[in-house]
Design a protein around this motif. Sequence first.
Motif, PDB file in Angstrom:
ATOM      1  N   LYS A 110      15.269 112.650  40.106  1.00  8.19           N
ATOM      2  CA  LYS A 110      15.412 110.956  40.214  1.00  8.19           C
ATOM      3  C   LYS A 110      16.378 110.849  41.261  1.00  8.19           C
ATOM      4  O   LYS A 110      17.422 111.562  41.507  1.00  8.19           O
ATOM      5  CB  LYS A 110      16.251 110.450  38.983  1.00  8.19           C
ATOM      6  CG  LYS A 110      16.108 109.113  38.912  1.00  8.19           C
ATOM      7  CD  LYS A 110      16.713 108.559  37.721  1.00  8.19           C
ATOM      8  CE  LYS A 110      17.955 108.758  37.335  1.00  8.19           C
ATOM      9  NZ  LYS A 110      18.616 108.185  35.959  1.00  8.19           N
ATOM     10  N   ALA A 111      16.034 110.027  42.210  1.00  7.13           N
ATOM     11  CA  ALA A 111      16.779 109.631  43.226  1.00  7.13           C
ATOM     12  C   ALA A 111      17.987 108.637  42.796  1.00  7.13           C
ATOM     13  O   ALA A 111      17.563 107.820  41.667  1.00  7.13           O
ATOM     14  CB  ALA A 111      15.918 108.822  44.355  1.00  7.13           C
ATOM     15  N   ASP A 116       8.991 107.471  49.299  1.00  6.71           N
ATOM     16  CA  ASP A 116       9.994 107.074  48.345  1.00  6.71           C
ATOM     17  C   ASP A 116      10.434 105.850  48.010  1.00  6.71           C
ATOM     18  O   ASP A 116      10.362 105.266  47.026  1.00  6.71           O
ATOM     19  CB  ASP A 116      10.849 108.259  47.798  1.00  6.71           C
ATOM     20  CG  ASP A 116      10.293 109.768  47.530  1.00  6.71           C
ATOM     21  OD1 ASP A 116       9.190 109.682  47.343  1.00  6.71           O
ATOM     22  OD2 ASP A 116      11.053 110.674  47.804  1.00  6.71           O
ATOM     23  N   ASN A 117      11.126 105.354  48.814  1.00  9.80           N
ATOM     24  CA  ASN A 117      11.688 104.149  48.728  1.00  9.80           C
ATOM     25  C   ASN A 117      11.003 102.870  48.895  1.00  9.80           C
ATOM     26  O   ASN A 117      11.312 101.708  48.418  1.00  9.80           O
ATOM     27  CB  ASN A 117      12.730 103.929  50.030  1.00  9.80           C
ATOM     28  CG  ASN A 117      12.012 103.694  51.358  1.00  9.80           C
ATOM     29  OD1 ASN A 117      11.155 104.622  51.625  1.00  9.80           O
ATOM     30  ND2 ASN A 117      12.560 103.101  52.260  1.00  9.80           N
ATOM     31  N   LEU A 118       9.571 103.276  49.037  1.00 11.72           N
ATOM     32  CA  LEU A 118       8.813 102.059  49.140  1.00 11.72           C
ATOM     33  C   LEU A 118       7.596 101.853  48.019  1.00 11.72           C
ATOM     34  O   LEU A 118       6.548 101.230  47.817  1.00 11.72           O
ATOM     35  CB  LEU A 118       7.676 101.931  50.464  1.00 11.72           C
ATOM     36  CG  LEU A 118       8.894 101.327  51.487  1.00 11.72           C
ATOM     37  CD1 LEU A 118       7.861 101.593  53.002  1.00 11.72           C
ATOM     38  CD2 LEU A 118       9.055  99.974  51.391  1.00 11.72           C
ATOM     39  N   ARG A 119       7.552 103.333  47.197  1.00 12.88           N
ATOM     40  CA  ARG A 119       6.546 103.617  46.439  1.00 12.88           C
ATOM     41  C   ARG A 119       6.496 102.317  45.333  1.00 12.88           C
ATOM     42  O   ARG A 119       5.331 102.129  44.803  1.00 12.88           O
ATOM     43  CB  ARG A 119       7.020 104.813  45.697  1.00 12.88           C
ATOM     44  CG  ARG A 119       5.783 105.577  44.760  1.00 12.88           C
ATOM     45  CD  ARG A 119       6.032 106.778  44.128  1.00 12.88           C
ATOM     46  NE  ARG A 119       5.463 107.798  45.085  1.00 12.88           N
ATOM     47  CZ  ARG A 119       6.494 108.320  45.755  1.00 12.88           C
ATOM     48  NH1 ARG A 119       7.901 108.272  45.413  1.00 12.88           N
ATOM     49  NH2 ARG A 119       6.124 109.091  46.886  1.00 12.88           N
ATOM     50  N   GLY A 120       7.456 101.817  44.790  1.00 17.08           N
ATOM     51  CA  GLY A 120       7.461 100.948  43.563  1.00 17.08           C
ATOM     52  C   GLY A 120       6.618  99.794  44.066  1.00 17.08           C
ATOM     53  O   GLY A 120       5.842  99.201  43.260  1.00 17.08           O
ATOM     54  N   ARG A 121       7.187  99.257  45.459  1.00 14.88           N
ATOM     55  CA  ARG A 121       6.616  98.088  45.983  1.00 14.88           C
ATOM     56  C   ARG A 121       4.964  98.270  46.186  1.00 14.88           C
ATOM     57  O   ARG A 121       4.289  97.380  45.886  1.00 14.88           O
ATOM     58  CB  ARG A 121       7.189  97.853  47.186  1.00 14.88           C
ATOM     59  CG  ARG A 121       8.613  96.947  46.993  1.00 14.88           C
ATOM     60  CD  ARG A 121       9.632  96.919  47.978  1.00 14.88           C
ATOM     61  NE  ARG A 121      10.318  98.163  48.019  1.00 14.88           N
ATOM     62  CZ  ARG A 121      11.197  98.213  49.131  1.00 14.88           C
ATOM     63  NH1 ARG A 121      11.342  97.330  49.998  1.00 14.88           N
ATOM     64  NH2 ARG A 121      12.023  99.430  49.209  1.00 14.88           N
ATOM     65  N   VAL A 122       4.671  99.164  46.831  1.00 14.91           N
ATOM     66  CA  VAL A 122       3.402  99.378  47.313  1.00 14.91           C
ATOM     67  C   VAL A 122       2.199  99.795  46.233  1.00 14.91           C
ATOM     68  O   VAL A 122       1.398  99.171  46.195  1.00 14.91           O
ATOM     69  CB  VAL A 122       3.321 100.416  48.238  1.00 14.91           C
ATOM     70  CG1 VAL A 122       1.799 100.931  48.689  1.00 14.91           C
ATOM     71  CG2 VAL A 122       4.015 100.378  49.658  1.00 14.91           C
ATOM     72  N   PHE A 123       2.891 100.504  45.170  1.00 14.47           N
ATOM     73  CA  PHE A 123       2.197 100.641  44.056  1.00 14.47           C
ATOM     74  C   PHE A 123       1.925  99.311  43.266  1.00 14.47           C
ATOM     75  O   PHE A 123       0.772  99.120  42.636  1.00 14.47           O
ATOM     76  CB  PHE A 123       2.693 101.617  43.114  1.00 14.47           C
ATOM     77  CG  PHE A 123       1.561 102.201  42.096  1.00 14.47           C
ATOM     78  CD1 PHE A 123       0.616 103.140  42.129  1.00 14.47           C
ATOM     79  CD2 PHE A 123       1.899 101.586  40.704  1.00 14.47           C
ATOM     80  CE1 PHE A 123      -0.147 103.620  41.358  1.00 14.47           C
ATOM     81  CE2 PHE A 123       1.013 101.949  39.759  1.00 14.47           C
ATOM     82  CZ  PHE A 123      -0.191 102.861  40.020  1.00 14.47           C
ATOM     83  N   SER A 124       2.999  98.657  43.309  1.00 16.56           N
ATOM     84  CA  SER A 124       2.797  97.078  42.356  1.00 16.56           C
ATOM     85  C   SER A 124       1.722  96.471  43.038  1.00 16.56           C
ATOM     86  O   SER A 124       1.200  95.572  42.668  1.00 16.56           O
ATOM     87  CB  SER A 124       4.025  96.397  42.424  1.00 16.56           C
ATOM     88  OG  SER A 124       4.417  96.015  43.834  1.00 16.56           O
TER      89      SER A 124
END
Length: 426
Positions: free
Chosen positions: A205-206, A357-365
């Motif tokens: 975890k980051a 990693d720092n964009l994964r949540g946004r792009v996956f959403s």
Amino acid sequence: MTKLRILLSQRFPALASRDFSIFWVGHLFSLIGTSMQSTALPLLAYRISGRPFDLGLIGFATTLPTFFLALPGGVLIEHVDKRKAIIFLQIVMMLDTFVLAFLALSGVIQIWQIVVTSLILGTASAFEITARQAMLIELTGREALPNAIALQSTAFNLSRVLGPALVAPILLLSSRNGEGWIFLLNGISYAAIIIGLFFVHAKYKAPVSPRTRPIMEEFREGTQYLVKNSSVGLIIVIAATIGIFAMPITQQLPVVSKDLLGQIGDTKSVVDLRNSLLYTAQGVGALTAAFSIAMNNTARWRGLRLILGEAAFILGMIAIPFSRSLWPTLIIIALMGWGAVTQLATMNTLIQLQVPDNLRGRVFSIYLWALQGVAPFGSLLIGWMTQELSLSRTALICGVISLAIIGGIQVFQPKVRQVTVADGLT
């Protein structure tokens, strides 16, 4: 036991992570309960009202929250502890399921109550799916991530085989309100993943950074990435097409069971059994796809796998109107299940490996929004078309539309396949 564990770790590297293994087992048990409910709920709704539109309405209610919440949810998830967020959201879904079980067992359940509980479930799921997908890399690390995604897909699709298979005997043995007992079992099954998550530690975890910028500014950063990386953007266009014109057709399986394959003199037990067989066939095809991807998810085959998955699902839709007997229909539904998982798991892997990693949540959403956020309107559209035109015509029309859009992208924008080579991972 040690040799077996070493062998499994070599073939399935994600299982080398103790934390992922605990999470995976708990999630599998929970998914079996969810699959049981997903099989029984449309059957109950169709028996209550007899209207295909209501099946689309329930699908609309389940996925509508994703349309509004997936995009801001992707930003928010990046700034919270994902494990704790999943625990909270799973508890919400468990309580919602217990309410549904109470209504069904008491014999007072109505369509509007199913719609409301589906809306609550969809609201929690809109955040939970993004959090769960973003947490995988925290449990396994980047190197084992493709295998973790494939194993997640395997668990989901194993549940799609076991869930419907368990539904049929429960309904046959229950003289009344059998669906209520299924909903109750699903509520209990949530305990498996909730308890398991208390023993999981996110080794990779980051640090969770506090949110210092407006949500829209952070979201804009994700969309700018998609503009620059058009191959990922094209995958999201494909996902939107699937969400509107393709996936909602599977919500009409009770119509296939009762109307398309119906025979004079069919009893409720016969229709219930046929419905369970259709869902089981879909699960068998899906499980076959998920397991094959888990066994071999090398980069060189991902482009071809994406094309084959799209073709199997779309051509299966087009073939539905021409089948009027059970066994050919089971084969078609199994191929569609294989195609659905093959294309979705491949797109998921491509996006997660490509995105920082720092964009994964946004792009996956954004991907989730394209796939499920627009699905409510696809559910309503296909539900209305089925009621007005018949399921056969609806499947044929939507299949041809999907073939034109997705086939056009594959022919004229081959970069959507070349992304599999660009990630450099095997």
